[in-house]
Design an enzyme around this catalytic site. Structure first.
Site, mmCIF file in Angstrom:
data_model
loop_
_atom_site.group_PDB
_atom_site.id
_atom_site.type_symbol
_atom_site.label_atom_id
_atom_site.label_comp_id
_atom_site.label_asym_id
_atom_site.label_seq_id
_atom_site.Cartn_x
_atom_site.Cartn_y
_atom_site.Cartn_z
ATOM 1 C CD GLU A 47 -37.039 -8.354 3.908
ATOM 2 O OE1 GLU A 47 -37.484 -7.417 3.250
ATOM 3 O OE2 GLU A 47 -36.874 -9.510 3.458
ATOM 4 C CE LYS A 121 -32.429 -14.866 27.018
ATOM 5 N NZ LYS A 121 -32.061 -13.584 27.630
ATOM 6 C CD GLU A 148 -25.580 -8.759 21.778
ATOM 7 O OE1 GLU A 148 -25.474 -9.250 22.909
ATOM 8 O OE2 GLU A 148 -26.448 -7.914 21.469
ATOM 9 C CB ALA A 160 -37.594 -9.283 20.054
HETATM 10 P P1 GTP Z 1 -26.810 -9.131 28.740
HETATM 11 O O1 GTP Z 1 -28.292 -9.278 28.469
HETATM 12 O O2 GTP Z 1 -26.141 -8.338 27.695
HETATM 13 O O3 GTP Z 1 -26.551 -8.685 30.122
HETATM 14 O O4 GTP Z 1 -26.064 -10.495 28.653
HETATM 15 P P2 GTP Z 1 -26.586 -11.941 28.358
HETATM 16 O O5 GTP Z 1 -25.445 -12.835 28.460
HETATM 17 O O6 GTP Z 1 -27.805 -12.242 29.161
HETATM 18 O O7 GTP Z 1 -26.939 -11.828 26.821
HETATM 19 P P3 GTP Z 1 -28.113 -12.399 25.959
HETATM 20 O O8 GTP Z 1 -27.419 -12.961 24.766
HETATM 21 O O9 GTP Z 1 -29.047 -13.282 26.705
HETATM 22 O O10 GTP Z 1 -28.931 -11.075 25.555
HETATM 23 C C1 GTP Z 1 -28.311 -10.013 24.913
HETATM 24 C C2 GTP Z 1 -29.323 -9.106 24.231
HETATM 25 O O11 GTP Z 1 -30.334 -9.858 23.563
HETATM 26 C C3 GTP Z 1 -30.109 -8.184 25.131
HETATM 27 O O12 GTP Z 1 -29.385 -7.026 25.405
HETATM 28 C C4 GTP Z 1 -31.350 -7.904 24.280
HETATM 29 O O13 GTP Z 1 -31.059 -6.979 23.237
HETATM 30 C C5 GTP Z 1 -31.595 -9.242 23.640
HETATM 31 N N1 GTP Z 1 -32.479 -10.083 24.471
HETATM 32 C C6 GTP Z 1 -32.115 -11.110 25.257
HETATM 33 N N2 GTP Z 1 -33.170 -11.649 25.870
HETATM 34 C C7 GTP Z 1 -34.249 -10.957 25.466
HETATM 35 C C8 GTP Z 1 -35.654 -11.031 25.768
HETATM 36 O O14 GTP Z 1 -36.112 -11.858 26.540
HETATM 37 N N3 GTP Z 1 -36.459 -10.125 25.148
HETATM 38 C C9 GTP Z 1 -35.989 -9.200 24.281
HETATM 39 N N4 GTP Z 1 -36.865 -8.360 23.729
HETATM 40 N N5 GTP Z 1 -34.683 -9.089 23.986
HETATM 41 C C10 GTP Z 1 -33.826 -9.944 24.573
HETATM 42 MG MG MG Z 2 -29.603 -10.776 28.976
#
Ligand code: GTP
Ligand code: MG
Length: 212
Positions: A47, A121, A148, A160
């Protein structure tokens, strides 16, 4: 920032440039994929696309938050979202279609797949997260660079974005009342995604003339 060493600045520039190239490469791959689908199936799995490079300030902040050494080497090793791409799809099925296609591309090395759609989550967050590594061919060397990729539906993205805004408004401590409301909304978003997919599948049997 005072007394910033010019050497430091050049170091950051070189560091970020390679991530920009990697991001450009992945963006091109995705645009080709979308155009091919539009051409041969009259349909867009994507999209829209968003991409961004992390700023040096935000990289340093993340390293500090994680109690890691603050250096370019450390950032290269530990920060996997210096280059970030977000792919927004209409339907959940598109997300897995894109994953499947990317997995089959021989120059992409899939470092990590985190499926927050099958395993959301606790707060309700849904999205598919990939860390890919892609070769960037420079004049005198080849670098393997991490990017990423977050893939989500329009509805998941809507949720989100709001959750992200609230998260920062309350400095990472969202009041219980709001977390409950967000979890409820996440369930509604999930329901909506399922329903939209079901409707879309149902109409596949009809030939559509949408006039655009
Ligand atoms: P970092 O968050 O990068 O420290 O590492 P991680 O291993 O926890 O990565 P994860 O894949 O869980 O999350 C990476 C990214 O996903 C974040 O920087 C956000 O952009 C997004 N993200 C993860 N969890 C959430 C959430 O609960 N809410 C929102 N809005 N975005 C999230
Ligand atoms: Mg994270």
């Amino acid at each position: 920032m005072m007394n910033v060493d010019i050497q430091d600045l050049n170091g950051w520039k070189d560091f970020l440039l390679v991530y920009k190239f990697a991001m450009d490469e992945v963006n091109t791959k995705l645009k080709i994929l979308n155009e091919e689908f539009r051409f041969s199936h009259n349909y867009n799995p994507i999209e829209h696309l968003k991409s961004r490079l992390k700023t040096p300030a935000s990289i340093v902040q993340k390293l500090k938050r994680k109690n890691l050494e603050v250096s370019l080497e450390s950032a290269r090793k530990h920060i996997h979202d210096v280059a970030g791409i977000r792919i927004i799809c209409s339907f959940t099925t598109d997300i897995y279609k894109i994953l499947d296609i990317l997995c089959k591309q021989s120059d992409i090395y899939m470092v990590e797949v985190k499926d927050y759609i099958k395993n959301p989550k606790p707060n309700g967050y849904r999205s598919l997260h990939l860390i890919v590594e892609i070769p960037v061919f420079l004049a005198n060397r080849t670098e393997h660079v991490k990017v990423e990729i977050q893939i989500r539906t329009i509805a998941m993205d809507f949720w989100a974005s709001l959750e992200h805004k609230i998260f920062y408004k309350f400095q990472r401590e969202i009041p219980k009342e709001l977390t409950d409301q967000l979890r409820e909304s996440a369930a509604l978003v999930h329901q909506l995604d399922k329903q939209m997919l079901a409707i879309n599948e149902e109409i596949q049997q009809f030939k559509i003339n949408d006039g655009i």
